[in-house]
Design an enzyme around this catalytic site. Structure first.
Site, mmCIF file in Angstrom:
data_model
loop_
_atom_site.group_PDB
_atom_site.id
_atom_site.type_symbol
_atom_site.label_atom_id
_atom_site.label_comp_id
_atom_site.label_asym_id
_atom_site.label_seq_id
_atom_site.Cartn_x
_atom_site.Cartn_y
_atom_site.Cartn_z
ATOM 1 N N CYS A 147 28.520 30.353 -30.673
ATOM 2 C CA CYS A 147 28.330 30.939 -32.448
ATOM 3 C C CYS A 147 27.086 31.996 -32.286
ATOM 4 O O CYS A 147 26.846 32.549 -33.539
ATOM 5 C CB CYS A 147 27.655 29.629 -32.934
ATOM 6 S SG CYS A 147 25.728 28.994 -32.397
ATOM 7 N N CYS B 263 25.549 24.841 -32.499
ATOM 8 C CA CYS B 263 27.195 24.364 -33.156
ATOM 9 C C CYS B 263 27.269 23.189 -31.695
ATOM 10 O O CYS B 263 28.992 23.499 -31.613
ATOM 11 C CB CYS B 263 28.659 25.994 -33.021
ATOM 12 S SG CYS B 263 27.780 26.313 -31.264
ATOM 13 N N CYS C 276 23.515 31.711 -28.324
ATOM 14 C CA CYS C 276 24.268 30.613 -28.169
ATOM 15 C C CYS C 276 25.735 31.788 -27.793
ATOM 16 O O CYS C 276 25.996 32.389 -28.491
ATOM 17 C CB CYS C 276 24.997 29.811 -28.786
ATOM 18 S SG CYS C 276 26.088 28.734 -28.759
ATOM 19 N N CYS D 31 13.250 30.414 -21.883
ATOM 20 C CA CYS D 31 11.938 30.458 -22.129
ATOM 21 C C CYS D 31 12.830 29.580 -23.883
ATOM 22 O O CYS D 31 13.202 30.704 -24.161
ATOM 23 C CB CYS D 31 11.078 31.362 -22.350
ATOM 24 S SG CYS D 31 9.976 30.340 -23.178
#
Length: 170
Positions: A136, A90, A133, A157
């Site tokens: 999104c 996104c 995220c 990570c």
């Protein structure tokens, strides 16, 4: 042939069961209140699924299906340039280059995210913490604490394939 015993159920019981089922289904359908972590982190981030970037099959395997790229193979692992790492799906800003460090784990490591950009959720394995995220829901990787790689004592990570990099304009 053996006859099985049968129970008679009163009509009132049917209504009670039906009422419980309807109540249960309506409770499951309620929307949870929006929190600040569910809001887009960047004006540039694409909030409409129709606007998201098209992913390759390998990107889909990692970002959507929560896979992992092979250690040491990510194109951003050894990136030393300065600026911002974005969500591949996104384009939301996730990490600044200043928070990237060498952990020798095989994936890019960061000890801090851009405020509100990354959400932590319990991993399906029940042992780790997944990072996604916030904008999104793309799978980024996992976060680990207490390893003492940096003073912040945190290691994000992150799969290289889950990110794109935008270098500083010179």
């Amino acid at each position: 042939m053996m006859k099985l015993p049968t129970k008679t159920v009163k009509t009132g019981s049917h209504f009670l069961i039906l009422a419980l089922l309807i109540t249960g289904f309506s409770a499951c359908a309620q929307k949870k209140p929006a929190s600040s972590k569910e809001q887009p982190v960047s004006q540039q981030a694409k909030t409409n699924k129709m606007d998201w970037n098209t992913l390759t099959p390998e990107e889909t395997r990692v970002i959507v299906n929560k896979g992992t790229e092979y250690p040491g193979t990510g194109k951003l692992l050894n990136n030393k340039e300065k600026d911002t790492y974005l969500c591949r799906r996104c384009d939301a800003a996730l990490y600044r280059s200043e928070s990237k460090f060498e952990s020798e784990c095989g994936w890019p490591s960061f000890d801090d995210e851009i405020k509100g950009a990354v959400t932590r959720v319990p991993d399906a394995d029940g042992m780790r913490t997944e990072i996604i995220c916030t904008n999104c829901g793309a799978h980024l990787g996992h976060v680990f604490e207490g390893e003492r790689f940096t003073s912040k004592n945190t290691r994000h990570c992150v799969n290289s394939i889950s990110m794109t990099f935008v270098p500083d304009k010179k």
